[in-house]
Design a protein around this motif. Sequence first.
Motif, PDB file in Angstrom:
ATOM      1  N   GLU A 343       0.823  -1.196   0.000  1.00  0.00           N
ATOM      2  CA  GLU A 343       0.000   0.000   0.000  1.00  0.00           C
ATOM      3  C   GLU A 343       0.873   1.269   0.000  1.00  0.00           C
ATOM      4  N   THR A 344       0.268   2.354  -0.436  1.00  0.00           N
ATOM      5  CA  THR A 344       0.939   3.649  -0.412  1.00  0.00           C
ATOM      6  C   THR A 344       0.616   4.358   0.896  1.00  0.00           C
ATOM      7  N   VAL A 345       1.635   4.946   1.508  1.00  0.00           N
ATOM      8  CA  VAL A 345       1.431   5.694   2.751  1.00  0.00           C
ATOM      9  C   VAL A 345       0.557   6.911   2.439  1.00  0.00           C
ATOM     10  N   PRO A 346      -0.578   7.083   3.115  1.00  0.00           N
ATOM     11  CA  PRO A 346      -1.518   8.139   2.731  1.00  0.00           C
ATOM     12  C   PRO A 346      -1.161   9.529   3.234  1.00  0.00           C
ATOM     13  N   ILE A 347      -0.334   9.613   4.292  1.00  0.00           N
ATOM     14  CA  ILE A 347      -0.060  10.924   4.893  1.00  0.00           C
ATOM     15  C   ILE A 347       1.199  10.811   5.754  1.00  0.00           C
ATOM     16  N   ASP A 348       1.824  11.918   6.084  1.00  0.00           N
ATOM     17  CA  ASP A 348       3.030  11.886   6.907  1.00  0.00           C
ATOM     18  C   ASP A 348       2.713  11.382   8.317  1.00  0.00           C
ATOM     19  N   GLY A 349       3.595  10.556   8.849  1.00  0.00           N
ATOM     20  CA  GLY A 349       3.367  10.045  10.195  1.00  0.00           C
ATOM     21  C   GLY A 349       4.627   9.455  10.799  1.00  0.00           C
ATOM     22  N   THR A 350       4.528   9.065  12.069  1.00  0.00           N
ATOM     23  CA  THR A 350       5.627   8.424  12.790  1.00  0.00           C
ATOM     24  C   THR A 350       5.261   6.965  13.066  1.00  0.00           C
ATOM     25  N   VAL A 351       6.218   6.071  12.879  1.00  0.00           N
ATOM     26  CA  VAL A 351       5.958   4.645  13.061  1.00  0.00           C
ATOM     27  C   VAL A 351       5.799   4.337  14.548  1.00  0.00           C
ATOM     28  N   LEU A 352       4.645   3.782  14.916  1.00  0.00           N
ATOM     29  CA  LEU A 352       4.395   3.365  16.303  1.00  0.00           C
ATOM     30  C   LEU A 352       4.770   1.906  16.515  1.00  0.00           C
ATOM     31  N   SER A 353       4.546   1.098  15.489  1.00  0.00           N
ATOM     32  CA  SER A 353       4.903  -0.317  15.597  1.00  0.00           C
ATOM     33  C   SER A 353       5.077  -0.897  14.205  1.00  0.00           C
ATOM     34  N   GLY A 354       5.828  -1.988  14.143  1.00  0.00           N
ATOM     35  CA  GLY A 354       6.036  -2.655  12.868  1.00  0.00           C
ATOM     36  C   GLY A 354       7.396  -2.345  12.273  1.00  0.00           C
TER      37      GLY A 354
END
Length: 791
Positions: A343-354
């Motif tokens: 999938e394509t990342v939809p918006i800027d964010g910070t990785v919480l897990s994974g």
Amino acid sequence: MTDSVPCYHCGLPAVDGDKYNASVLGQERQMCCPGCQAVAQAIVENGLDDYYRFRTEPGVKASDNIQDTLDQLSIFDEQSIQQDFVVHQGDISEIQLSLSGISCAACGWLIEKQLSKVSGIKQVSVNVTANRALISWYSDALSLSQIMASIERIGYHPSPFQQEQHEALFQQSHKAQLKRIGLAGLMTMQVMMLAIGVYFDLFGDLERETSSFFNWVSLVLSTPVVFYSGAGFYQSAFKALRAKSVNMDVPVSIALLATYFSGVWATVFEQGQVYFESVCMFIFLLLVSRFIEHQARHKAAQISANMLQYIPLTANLMVENEIQPTLAKSLQLDDIILVKAGETVPIDGTVLSGHAQVDESLLTGEFYPVNKTVGDAAYGGTINKSGTLTLKVTSQFKYALVNQIARLQEQAMANKPRIATMADQFSQYFVVAVLFFAFGSFIYWWLQGDPDAFWIAISVLIATCPCALGLATPSALSFAMANLNKQGVLLKRSDVLEQLTQVDHIVLDKTGTLTEGEVSVAAIHNISSFDDETLLTYAHSVEQYSEHPIAKAFEAYPVFSGVEAFCFTLGEGVSAKVNHKHVEISAAHSRDLPNEPALKSSSVLMHIDGELVCGFELSDTLRPDVPDMLLRMSRKDITLLSGDNQKNVSQIASDIGISNWLAQQTPQDKLAYVQKLQANEHSVLMIGDGINDAPVLAQADVAVTLGAGADLAKSSADIILLKNALGKLPDVFIVARRCKQKIRQNMAWALGYNMLVLPLAMSGVLTPWMAVIGMSLSSIIVVVNSVRLLK
């Protein structure tokens, strides 16, 4: 029934006679409706009636009840509506508007002039080709609805820019161009078949009646080509002449219409030559060359600015551990979303897990996937190649990195380099020269009694049309910028490419620029009664509010809860009140060091309640691509300026082979150094990334910062390296040099071709059909040569 007079504004029939009038250009003009009347009056009242002199096509019919239209615009002042497309930066707001009703350059001129008269507008730039406007204004002095109303009053219809809508407008224009080309191509083939048959005597000895019949057939086939496919040339020429100026379409239009009507005369009176095949072929080839140019520039613009098409429409929103599909643009700060593999990342964010590998080539130009784990940043438009990531949204959709890049690209293309301006001016003089030579050729051969005097003049007009000259600079600049965007290099000004070729001295910052910015505390030199742990806690308590790379050195230590009155002073450091104590942290050069040998190697000093308590010795890691970058740029003078202490700066300079370096430099020292270089006629490129580098970045001839740099540094920079890849900098110089070479090649080809073909045309060697092929090939060669910059 008498024919109604066309409306002076939109061209539709004024069926109500003189019921609706407006005084335009000193005369009473009839309008078809109160809407067109109101628009015309608004244009005249604002002193913009030159629009009617410049325009090449009628305006779009205005709304019959324009007041209702204006009243409806108030909805755009709602914050909930604006949040998707208005960007706020302090008291300045910015928006991209799609504009319907634009038909020519005069429309863009009118809109810019109208908005420049509105109090509160900071900047407006209209892109006529893209039917868009980039507008910034002071939000406390002006509302968005007032801006849109000002545009509506002069007959254009603004709406917030949306990628889907813009692409639909382009496709509509694209189809219209193809229709004109298709008609011209179809008719050209038919007329050429007849002409070839006559020229090469394929039909045997034609009787006079048969030859006349062929001419009439050619006339019928050529007429729609001349007046439909070629209409844009005449409209552009008419606009220029009404403005008491000339452009490249003036000689084109004269040649086309003169050749066509001379053929009409020869056909009707059955004497003289006809060149209907040359007229059709000229229009067809000229349309093809301009179509290729428009398509190529659209491709370049898509690479640079149309990144929003890669953002998915939907996102997986996590609500109480359940996935709820939602619109990507409706995501809010701190929302939790799930991004699955593929999938394509939809918006800027910070990785919480994974953990996953993410393709960031859209933003950085690097095609190797980047490992993402807890705490890393992920950006909208990048592709999750493997694994599953849970992200916490860190920015609104309009502030996502791809949106920032698109806005910067719009601003970049709004700036025209000096060489492009000079080329525009030169092409006007060149057109005048072409008209002079064509007229002179006609007079000379006419006085000599040559029956082909008219056709010689036509050949001069066609062969020397400066279309290639007009394409030489803008086509090269567009493709050069697109190339750099593919490599993850963002230019904020298109004219910076021209300045890069003049740079002879490079000035480098150290911390966060040459080094990774992953600063750590190598040693603490404590001269107080506090223990080391307490001093480190005080330091982190203050530095947690700073975005300088040095602040990262203290992130591993705890903080006190009672922090107040944080203050940052450019070039001096930071301070705050912690546990009722005034704590100051400053670079070692900003204060006179006491006679304490232990503090001599300190990079940073800390005072508590005015008393020096310790010095921190910091260490950093050199970026891996720095040695290669310096090696590739060794022909230029390079200076390292750093605020760090002598020991650290000398060590870094020695490791990377820089002999010219200065340590313990304040922002004022750096600024003075660059000003001294410029006073000695050096062109300076400055690379920096911190807040303290902003003044010297603004002073430098070319300013470069990193994608991870401070916002203030980015605002002062001309070039942003999105992936912090200094190794890309030599490539920027290469592209700039290639762009300059391509511009020179294009100009040399355009001018050389014209200088070569002019005597041939004036001497009668070139026939009109030869001139047509030569001129069209000249334009196509320029565009193809510029396209090579994409490689």
